[in-house]
Scaffold this active site. Sequence first.
Site, PDB file in Angstrom:
ATOM      1  N   HIS A  60      21.024 -20.099 -13.856  1.00 18.30           N
ATOM      2  CA  HIS A  60      20.749 -21.341 -14.251  1.00 18.30           C
ATOM      3  C   HIS A  60      20.732 -22.594 -13.060  1.00 18.30           C
ATOM      4  O   HIS A  60      21.435 -22.121 -12.211  1.00 18.30           O
ATOM      5  CB  HIS A  60      21.504 -21.626 -15.641  1.00 18.30           C
ATOM      6  CG  HIS A  60      22.680 -22.294 -15.192  1.00 18.30           C
ATOM      7  ND1 HIS A  60      22.720 -23.782 -14.919  1.00 18.30           N
ATOM      8  CD2 HIS A  60      24.007 -22.148 -15.001  1.00 18.30           C
ATOM      9  CE1 HIS A  60      24.017 -24.178 -14.837  1.00 18.30           C
ATOM     10  NE2 HIS A  60      24.836 -23.110 -14.754  1.00 18.30           N
ATOM     11  N   CYS A  61      19.904 -23.330 -13.216  1.00 15.49           N
ATOM     12  CA  CYS A  61      19.883 -24.516 -12.503  1.00 15.49           C
ATOM     13  C   CYS A  61      20.070 -25.772 -13.283  1.00 15.49           C
ATOM     14  O   CYS A  61      20.526 -25.580 -14.513  1.00 15.49           O
ATOM     15  CB  CYS A  61      18.799 -24.755 -11.469  1.00 15.49           C
ATOM     16  SG  CYS A  61      17.056 -24.533 -12.436  1.00 15.49           S
ATOM     17  N   ARG A  62      19.570 -27.029 -13.013  1.00 16.79           N
ATOM     18  CA  ARG A  62      19.638 -28.003 -13.786  1.00 16.79           C
ATOM     19  C   ARG A  62      18.569 -28.146 -14.941  1.00 16.79           C
ATOM     20  O   ARG A  62      18.631 -28.129 -16.091  1.00 16.79           O
ATOM     21  CB  ARG A  62      19.496 -29.305 -12.895  1.00 16.79           C
ATOM     22  CG  ARG A  62      19.701 -30.512 -13.924  1.00 16.79           C
ATOM     23  CD  ARG A  62      19.597 -31.913 -13.231  1.00 16.79           C
ATOM     24  NE  ARG A  62      18.299 -32.146 -12.473  1.00 16.79           N
ATOM     25  CZ  ARG A  62      17.026 -32.300 -13.129  1.00 16.79           C
ATOM     26  NH1 ARG A  62      16.966 -32.611 -14.404  1.00 16.79           N
ATOM     27  NH2 ARG A  62      15.848 -32.200 -12.437  1.00 16.79           N
ATOM     28  N   GLY A  64      15.779 -25.331 -15.009  1.00 20.91           N
ATOM     29  CA  GLY A  64      14.873 -24.334 -14.761  1.00 20.91           C
ATOM     30  C   GLY A  64      13.881 -24.156 -13.958  1.00 20.91           C
ATOM     31  O   GLY A  64      13.382 -23.154 -13.538  1.00 20.91           O
ATOM     32  N   LEU A  89      20.547 -26.202 -17.288  1.00 16.16           N
ATOM     33  CA  LEU A  89      21.581 -26.885 -18.033  1.00 16.16           C
ATOM     34  C   LEU A  89      21.252 -28.109 -18.958  1.00 16.16           C
ATOM     35  O   LEU A  89      21.813 -28.414 -20.018  1.00 16.16           O
ATOM     36  CB  LEU A  89      22.319 -27.644 -16.653  1.00 16.16           C
ATOM     37  CG  LEU A  89      23.567 -28.627 -17.322  1.00 16.16           C
ATOM     38  CD1 LEU A  89      24.634 -27.681 -17.968  1.00 16.16           C
ATOM     39  CD2 LEU A  89      24.280 -29.078 -15.618  1.00 16.16           C
TER      40      LEU A  89
END
Length: 174
Positions: A60-62, A64, A89
């Site tokens: 995951h990142c902030r 997507g 996130l």
Amino acid sequence: MTLRTVNAVEAYSLMSRGAALVDIRPADEHARVFIPGAVNVPLDRLTHAALPDASVVIFHCRSGNRTRAHQAALSAAAICESYILEGGLDHWRKAGYPFQEDRGQPLELMRQVQMTAGALILLGIVLGFAVNTAFFGISAFVGAGLVFAGATGWCGMARLLAAMPWNRRPVATA
């Protein structure tokens, strides 16, 4: 290879069965807000050896966007069943799942660069109109620096801001 996306509900279920959650954001972003239990492995350090030993990995990142843009590298690093957290996130938080936020951590370096560059450009414009046209040079200088940073990947303003006292505090780890 294209990784399958999972929503927050599916990710939470996979995690409850032992899946590892891997946050690919830089350490400064991870320190400010993160999902408890997520392992921070920034993209620039992503290798199979850096990943947790698990049969299932969820990246995951902030938002997507980074995970989708780098899914070939993510897939290559993970030699097990792997997924991307849809919406990152941001969607995890909206779904009401736990996260931790440390507002005592400095803003991410890129946000600091954006804010500083924007403020200097506005300052140059205001002073150029109100005081002397020579102040337009501030805006031109900052604009040229941004173009140079985009073209070369080296940002003098980011280096300068990284050396500021508020950015030299130890980064908390999850």
